[in-house]
Scaffold this motif. Structure first.
Motif, PDB file in Angstrom:
ATOM      1  N   VAL A  61       6.458  -1.496  10.539  1.00 25.89           N
ATOM      2  CA  VAL A  61       5.577  -2.645  10.326  1.00 25.89           C
ATOM      3  C   VAL A  61       6.202  -3.578   9.292  1.00 25.89           C
ATOM      4  CG1 VAL A  61       3.333  -3.365   9.429  1.00 25.89           C
ATOM      5  CG2 VAL A  61       3.482  -1.424  10.997  1.00 25.89           C
ATOM      6  N   LYS A  62       6.112  -4.884   9.549  1.00 30.82           N
ATOM      7  CA  LYS A  62       6.710  -5.858   8.639  1.00 30.82           C
ATOM      8  C   LYS A  62       5.622  -6.620   7.886  1.00 30.82           C
ATOM      9  CE  LYS A  62      10.924  -6.425  11.373  1.00 30.82           C
ATOM     10  NZ  LYS A  62      11.819  -7.364  12.087  1.00 30.82           N
ATOM     11  N   LEU A  63       5.845  -6.779   6.586  1.00 28.41           N
ATOM     12  CA  LEU A  63       4.874  -7.442   5.722  1.00 28.41           C
ATOM     13  C   LEU A  63       5.393  -8.805   5.271  1.00 28.41           C
ATOM     14  CD1 LEU A  63       3.607  -4.475   3.515  1.00 28.41           C
ATOM     15  CD2 LEU A  63       2.897  -5.170   5.813  1.00 28.41           C
ATOM     16  N   HIS A  64       4.551  -9.813   5.449  1.00 27.76           N
ATOM     17  CA  HIS A  64       4.921 -11.174   5.062  1.00 27.76           C
ATOM     18  C   HIS A  64       5.026 -11.272   3.550  1.00 27.76           C
ATOM     19  CE1 HIS A  64       3.624 -15.439   4.034  1.00 27.76           C
ATOM     20  NE2 HIS A  64       4.831 -15.559   4.551  1.00 27.76           N
ATOM     21  N   THR A  65       6.157 -11.774   3.083  1.00 30.77           N
ATOM     22  CA  THR A  65       6.451 -11.814   1.652  1.00 30.77           C
ATOM     23  C   THR A  65       7.021 -13.175   1.287  1.00 30.77           C
ATOM     24  OG1 THR A  65       6.998  -9.454   1.776  1.00 30.77           O
ATOM     25  CG2 THR A  65       7.651 -10.633  -0.222  1.00 30.77           C
ATOM     26  N   VAL A  66       6.453 -13.784   0.251  1.00 30.22           N
ATOM     27  CA  VAL A  66       6.925 -15.070  -0.244  1.00 30.22           C
ATOM     28  C   VAL A  66       7.681 -14.841  -1.548  1.00 30.22           C
ATOM     29  CG1 VAL A  66       6.278 -17.383  -0.987  1.00 30.22           C
ATOM     30  CG2 VAL A  66       4.975 -16.242   0.807  1.00 30.22           C
ATOM     31  N   ALA A  76      17.565 -11.992 -13.089  1.00 28.99           N
ATOM     32  CA  ALA A  76      16.202 -12.101 -13.617  1.00 28.99           C
ATOM     33  C   ALA A  76      15.326 -10.982 -13.055  1.00 28.99           C
ATOM     34  CB  ALA A  76      15.610 -13.458 -13.264  1.00 28.99           C
ATOM     35  N   PRO A  77      14.303 -10.577 -13.793  1.00 27.41           N
ATOM     36  CA  PRO A  77      13.365  -9.579 -13.279  1.00 27.41           C
ATOM     37  C   PRO A  77      12.452 -10.174 -12.210  1.00 27.41           C
ATOM     38  CG  PRO A  77      13.252  -9.787 -15.685  1.00 27.41           C
ATOM     39  CD  PRO A  77      13.983 -10.971 -15.174  1.00 27.41           C
ATOM     40  N   ILE A  78      11.798  -9.290 -11.485  1.00 31.06           N
ATOM     41  CA  ILE A  78      10.887  -9.669 -10.411  1.00 31.06           C
ATOM     42  C   ILE A  78       9.463  -9.327 -10.826  1.00 31.06           C
ATOM     43  CG2 ILE A  78      10.200  -9.186  -8.026  1.00 31.06           C
ATOM     44  CD1 ILE A  78      13.169  -8.357  -7.543  1.00 31.06           C
ATOM     45  N   LEU A  79       8.554 -10.272 -10.648  1.00 27.82           N
ATOM     46  CA  LEU A  79       7.125 -10.013 -10.814  1.00 27.82           C
ATOM     47  C   LEU A  79       6.493 -10.027  -9.426  1.00 27.82           C
ATOM     48  CD1 LEU A  79       5.956 -12.046 -13.952  1.00 27.82           C
ATOM     49  CD2 LEU A  79       6.289  -9.588 -13.735  1.00 27.82           C
ATOM     50  N   LEU A  80       5.962  -8.881  -9.015  1.00 31.33           N
ATOM     51  CA  LEU A  80       5.429  -8.702  -7.668  1.00 31.33           C
ATOM     52  C   LEU A  80       3.913  -8.550  -7.699  1.00 31.33           C
ATOM     53  CD1 LEU A  80       5.565  -7.931  -4.597  1.00 31.33           C
ATOM     54  CD2 LEU A  80       6.087  -5.591  -5.347  1.00 31.33           C
ATOM     55  N   THR A  81       3.234  -9.297  -6.840  1.00 24.73           N
ATOM     56  CA  THR A  81       1.801  -9.122  -6.594  1.00 24.73           C
ATOM     57  C   THR A  81       1.598  -8.913  -5.108  1.00 24.73           C
ATOM     58  OG1 THR A  81       1.077 -10.458  -8.484  1.00 24.73           O
ATOM     59  CG2 THR A  81      -0.474 -10.222  -6.657  1.00 24.73           C
ATOM     60  N   ARG A  82       0.927  -7.834  -4.779  1.00 21.96           N
ATOM     61  CA  ARG A  82       0.557  -7.552  -3.392  1.00 21.96           C
ATOM     62  C   ARG A  82      -0.924  -7.883  -3.232  1.00 21.96           C
ATOM     63  NH1 ARG A  82       0.672  -2.783  -1.462  1.00 21.96           N
ATOM     64  NH2 ARG A  82       1.467  -3.500   0.556  1.00 21.96           N
ATOM     65  N   THR A  83      -1.287  -8.539  -2.123  1.00 23.57           N
ATOM     66  CA  THR A  83      -2.624  -9.122  -2.057  1.00 23.57           C
ATOM     67  C   THR A  83      -3.169  -9.168  -0.637  1.00 23.57           C
ATOM     68  OG1 THR A  83      -3.896 -11.117  -2.624  1.00 23.57           O
ATOM     69  CG2 THR A  83      -1.657 -11.448  -1.820  1.00 23.57           C
ATOM     70  N   ASP A  88       0.761 -16.897   1.131  1.00 23.51           N
ATOM     71  CA  ASP A  88       1.248 -18.252   1.371  1.00 23.51           C
ATOM     72  C   ASP A  88       0.488 -19.266   0.524  1.00 23.51           C
ATOM     73  OD1 ASP A  88       2.828 -20.204   3.080  1.00 23.51           O
ATOM     74  OD2 ASP A  88       0.789 -20.856   3.520  1.00 23.51           O
ATOM     75  N   GLN A  89      -0.843 -19.141   0.493  1.00 24.58           N
ATOM     76  CA  GLN A  89      -1.648 -20.066  -0.292  1.00 24.58           C
ATOM     77  C   GLN A  89      -1.409 -19.874  -1.787  1.00 24.58           C
ATOM     78  OE1 GLN A  89      -3.325 -22.595   0.631  1.00 24.58           O
ATOM     79  NE2 GLN A  89      -4.344 -23.131  -1.286  1.00 24.58           N
ATOM     80  N   MET A  90      -1.258 -18.647  -2.204  1.00 23.12           N
ATOM     81  CA  MET A  90      -1.019 -18.380  -3.617  1.00 23.12           C
ATOM     82  C   MET A  90       0.312 -18.956  -4.079  1.00 23.12           C
ATOM     83  SD  MET A  90      -2.368 -14.427  -3.772  1.00 23.12           S
ATOM     84  CE  MET A  90      -1.883 -14.128  -5.476  1.00 23.12           C
ATOM     85  N   ALA A  91       1.250 -19.102  -3.144  1.00 25.04           N
ATOM     86  CA  ALA A  91       2.596 -19.540  -3.507  1.00 25.04           C
ATOM     87  C   ALA A  91       2.769 -21.050  -3.492  1.00 25.04           C
ATOM     88  CB  ALA A  91       3.620 -18.902  -2.563  1.00 25.04           C
ATOM     89  N   LEU A 103       2.245 -22.575  -8.405  1.00 28.30           N
ATOM     90  CA  LEU A 103       1.590 -21.289  -8.592  1.00 28.30           C
ATOM     91  C   LEU A 103       0.201 -21.418  -9.204  1.00 28.30           C
ATOM     92  CD1 LEU A 103       4.528 -19.081  -9.920  1.00 28.30           C
ATOM     93  CD2 LEU A 103       3.326 -18.802  -7.757  1.00 28.30           C
ATOM     94  N   TYR A 104      -0.084 -22.528  -9.855  1.00 25.26           N
ATOM     95  CA  TYR A 104      -1.346 -22.657 -10.575  1.00 25.26           C
ATOM     96  C   TYR A 104      -2.508 -22.716  -9.593  1.00 25.26           C
ATOM     97  CZ  TYR A 104      -4.739 -24.069 -14.065  1.00 25.26           C
ATOM     98  OH  TYR A 104      -5.832 -24.112 -14.892  1.00 25.26           O
ATOM     99  N   GLY A 105      -3.536 -21.943  -9.869  1.00 28.75           N
ATOM    100  CA  GLY A 105      -4.695 -21.900  -8.989  1.00 28.75           C
ATOM    101  C   GLY A 105      -5.055 -20.465  -8.735  1.00 28.75           C
ATOM    102  N   TYR A 106      -4.595 -19.922  -7.606  1.00 32.06           N
ATOM    103  CA  TYR A 106      -4.822 -18.509  -7.334  1.00 32.06           C
ATOM    104  C   TYR A 106      -4.139 -17.662  -8.403  1.00 32.06           C
ATOM    105  CZ  TYR A 106      -6.837 -18.802  -2.633  1.00 32.06           C
ATOM    106  OH  TYR A 106      -7.657 -19.015  -1.565  1.00 32.06           O
ATOM    107  N   ASP A 107      -2.901 -18.007  -8.699  1.00 31.64           N
ATOM    108  CA  ASP A 107      -2.094 -17.166  -9.583  1.00 31.64           C
ATOM    109  C   ASP A 107      -2.535 -17.335 -11.034  1.00 31.64           C
ATOM    110  OD1 ASP A 107       0.005 -15.873 -10.968  1.00 31.64           O
ATOM    111  OD2 ASP A 107       1.308 -16.150  -9.256  1.00 31.64           O
ATOM    112  N   ASN A 108      -2.466 -18.571 -11.528  1.00 36.14           N
ATOM    113  CA  ASN A 108      -2.923 -18.924 -12.870  1.00 36.14           C
ATOM    114  C   ASN A 108      -2.185 -18.195 -13.994  1.00 36.14           C
ATOM    115  OD1 ASN A 108      -4.778 -20.660 -11.777  1.00 36.14           O
ATOM    116  ND2 ASN A 108      -6.439 -20.004 -13.095  1.00 36.14           N
ATOM    117  N   MET A 109      -1.218 -17.368 -13.658  1.00 39.00           N
ATOM    118  CA  MET A 109      -0.348 -16.810 -14.681  1.00 39.00           C
ATOM    119  C   MET A 109       0.967 -17.570 -14.693  1.00 39.00           C
ATOM    120  SD  MET A 109      -1.153 -12.743 -14.297  1.00 39.00           S
ATOM    121  CE  MET A 109      -1.408 -12.807 -12.530  1.00 39.00           C
ATOM    122  N   SER A 110       0.922 -18.805 -14.177  1.00 42.39           N
ATOM    123  CA  SER A 110       2.149 -19.576 -14.042  1.00 42.39           C
ATOM    124  C   SER A 110       2.822 -19.817 -15.384  1.00 42.39           C
ATOM    125  CB  SER A 110       1.865 -20.910 -13.345  1.00 42.39           C
ATOM    126  OG  SER A 110       0.877 -21.647 -14.038  1.00 42.39           O
TER     127      SER A 110
END
Length: 648
Positions: A61-66, A76-83, A88-91, A103-110
């Motif tokens: 199974v393939k998972l859509h990843t932005v 650089a390190p990677i910050l990953l959120t699975r949701t 797509d909207q969060m990105a 990133l601001y909005g859904y993420d808000n940790m921008s």
């Protein structure tokens, strides 16, 4: 008729020189479609590069990843959120050329992400939005067998792909997320990938029956039905909940039971809804997926910061339950951290200077992100020097941060030690008395609970949670004066405090009550009553602020997994924990305890006649009854400390 088509090229399209202007004349009879077969997005001016990837899991199974890569990023390190909430909207919430704005909005940790120089990765879970596979709400861990998949294995496979296929990374990954996304962070800590170097689950969904989204101590949170409807009906949340009333109080009253609400909207088609109806008690279905029980079996090898909101209107149970479960397994003593703040659900990534009418004297959200979260991530992912205290907690009332070596552990399945608590005893004259000993009394206070007019959980009209003008995230700080004036709410209030009183921990309720029916709910609230006038904020004069409050369904008084009818007119004991408080009742304030038997329509109505399944209760089962509280054993035990942390 002839016409001219003018193409103005500013040098952003492939094959043309910058600044060149080209004119072409299309003769009569020729035609060109306005829409190209494939539009090539040009983003030469962006400060980041976006990649959309389908990452394969171990079962194919393939998972859509932005993936958002800052411009010229290296090692650089990677910050990953699975949701489950649309990666797509969060990105690209605001379709901007600047990564922090996108990133601001859904993420808000921008601010943390972009200022920290991280590679940001957002992924749709199985069966939601762009990902393949089948969606299962809070998918439980798979039985150990080759090829089995769950959220733990999907997190592992995702991290494995990222560190092997992103040459711009330094091979270090952090998992962070809020609510459902916080649950997914905790799942990533089960058999974690070696590249996972830090985890930050915030306001995580942990135990949906004990005290998070679906139930609280057996009472069903029926205002979560719209969320379940939209989340569980389609992959892309394309079906929208409908209502015929402006006031949600009317919506749920007119439908009768919670099952009546869902069935009228065809929710029997949704698997998780069917599970709700089939498992109203705390049976193995709920116990097996309780994340705190899962984490209690794990060693703490990854630096983890648990974040709890004191007024979390959705998942107020999970973070503390997880801390109590994980802390004994922190063998090194420095892997597990706890942050407690004065926020609503997810408020730590927003502006945090106030919540509703209550002000905190500073922007606590900014403080958390810049002074606590950012250094913690940088230490684990960049190797920068930072000392994060084991516990950082905000004391409401005093409005100050404090650092502590640990937070007192609580066994949520057992009552606290009496020696550690101060009893706030309920008295027949509606007084609240502080004492270490509760003396015998024979008096009582009575009220009539009527399912035909349940106590609203907030001032009406009650707007839909996500409706226009809704202030759902503020409801736990609503003024409780309207409830305290009702005849079906018993209110007990202390004398004016002559010195500050600090409560640090989880209050514990003991109610001795007799009812004329055969089932009952009890809602208990610990409230800070402000002085009659407040000079610098007049609207707080006499304000009744809930500090800790929750509901308990009486049929579970002898065991959460085995509902039993309540014997009519025979006193019974009801005991349960309230959510965490870290609050100072200031000098000149008073302490109040309110007791009632409905909190509607956030929680479904108890018919007050014992039936096998309240989801399916029929109209004739809903009957008014008298509730009699006996003051010889009715009290709320408060974990009172003085300002230096010692028990008074």
């Amino acid at each position: 008729m002839f016409f001219k088509k003018i193409i103005l090229n500013i040098g952003i399209c492939t094959g043309f020189l910058a600044g060149e202007v080209s004119l072409s004349v299309v003769s009569a009879g020729a035609h060109e479609w306005d829409m190209p077969a494939h539009f090539h997005v040009v983003n030469n001016g962006f400060d980041y590069t976006r990649r959309d990837i389908m990452i394969p899991m171990r079962d194919g199974v393939k998972l859509h990843t932005v993936i958002l890569l800052p411009k010229n990023v290296r090692s650089a390190p990677i910050l990953l959120t699975r949701t489950p909430y649309d990666a797509d909207q969060m990105a690209h919430n605001q379709h901007s050329s600047h990564m922090d704005v996108a990133l601001y909005g859904y993420d808000n940790m921008s601010d943390v992400v972009t200022e920290g120089g991280y590679i940001r990765v957002l992924q749709d879970v199985r069966g939601k939005y762009g990902s393949g596979g089948d969606y299962v709400m809070q998918k439980p861990l798979a039985a150990p067998k080759p090829g089995g998949t769950d959220e733990s294995t999907d997190a592992y496979d995702t991290i494995d792909w990222l560190v092997k296929n992103l040459p711009q990374s330094n091979g270090r990954v952090g998992l962070l997320g809020i609510s459902y996304d916080g649950f997914l962070v905790l799942m990533g800590l089960v058999n974690p990938h070696p590249a996972l170097k830090v985890a930050v689950p915030m306001n995580a969904m942990v135990d949906g029956w004990r005290g998070d989204d679906w139930f609280h101590n057996g009472a069903f949170r029926e205002q979560m039905l719209p969320y379940l409807y939209e989340q569980g009906a389609t992959h892309a949340n394309s079906e929208i909940w409908w209502s015929a009333h402006y006031d949600d109080y009317d919506t749920y009253m007119n439908a009768g039971s919670a099952g009546g609400v869902g069935n009228a909207r065809g929710m029997q088609q949704i698997g998780f809804y069917r599970n709700l109806l089939a498992h109203p008690a705390y049976d193995n279905f709920w116990q097996a997926q309780a994340v705190d029980k899962i984490m209690a079996r794990q060693s703490v090898h990854v630096p983890t910061m648990l974040v709890h909101s004191l007024w979390d209107q959705e998942d107020i149970y999970g973070t503390m339950a997880t801390y109590y479960a994980m802390k004994p397994h922190d063998s090194q003593g420095d892997m597990l951290h706890l942050v407690i703040g004065p926020w609503f659900h997810g408020g730590e990534i927003r502006k945090g200077a106030q919540l509703g009418t209550i002000e905190f004297g500073s922007d606590t959200g900014v403080y958390f992100r810049q002074q606590i979260l950012a250094p913690f991530l940088a230490s684990a992912l960049w190797g920068k020097s930072a000392q994060t205290p084991p516990v950082v907690a905000f004391v409401t009332g005093e409005n100050r941060w404090e650092s502590l070596p640990a937070w007192p552990l609580v066994n949520l399945d057992s009552p606290p030690k009496t020696a550690d608590m101060t009893a706030a005893a309920l008295r027949p004259d509606h007084k609240l008395i502080f004492t270490k000993q509760v003396g015998p009394l024979n008096a009582s206070v009575a009220y009539v609970s009527d399912p035909a007019r349940p106590v609203p959980y907030r001032h009406r009209p009650i707007l839909a949670m996500d409706g226009a003008g809704s202030t759902w995230h503020n409801w736990l700080v609503d003024d409780q004066r309207e409830a305290s004036g009702r005849t079906d709410v018993a209110a007990f209030v202390s004398d004016v405090l002559q010195a500050p009183l600090t409560v640090r921990g989880q209050p514990y309720v003991h109610l001795k009550a007799a009812i004329s029916g055969t089932d009952v709910d009890f809602v208990v609230k610990v409230i800070d009553v402000y002085p009659d006038e407040v000079a610098d904020q007049p609207e707080l004069g006499g304000y009744q602020l809930m500090v800790s409050a929750d509901i308990f369904r009486g049929r579970y008084r002898n065991g959460l997994a085995k509902p039993e009818a309540v014997p009519a007119n025979i006193p019974q004991m009801y005991s349960f924990y309230l959510p965490l408080a870290n609050h100072t009742f200031l000098e000149g304030h008073r302490v109040m305890v309110q007791v009632q038997s409905s909190w509607f329509p956030l929680y479904d109505r108890n018919p007050q006649t014992f039936v096998d399944n309240i989801f399916l209760a029929q109209p004739e089962a809903y009957k008014a009854m008298t509730v009699q509280l006996y003051e010889d054993e009715s009290r709320v035990d408060l974990p009172v400390v003085n300002r230096m942390g010692a028990t008074p």
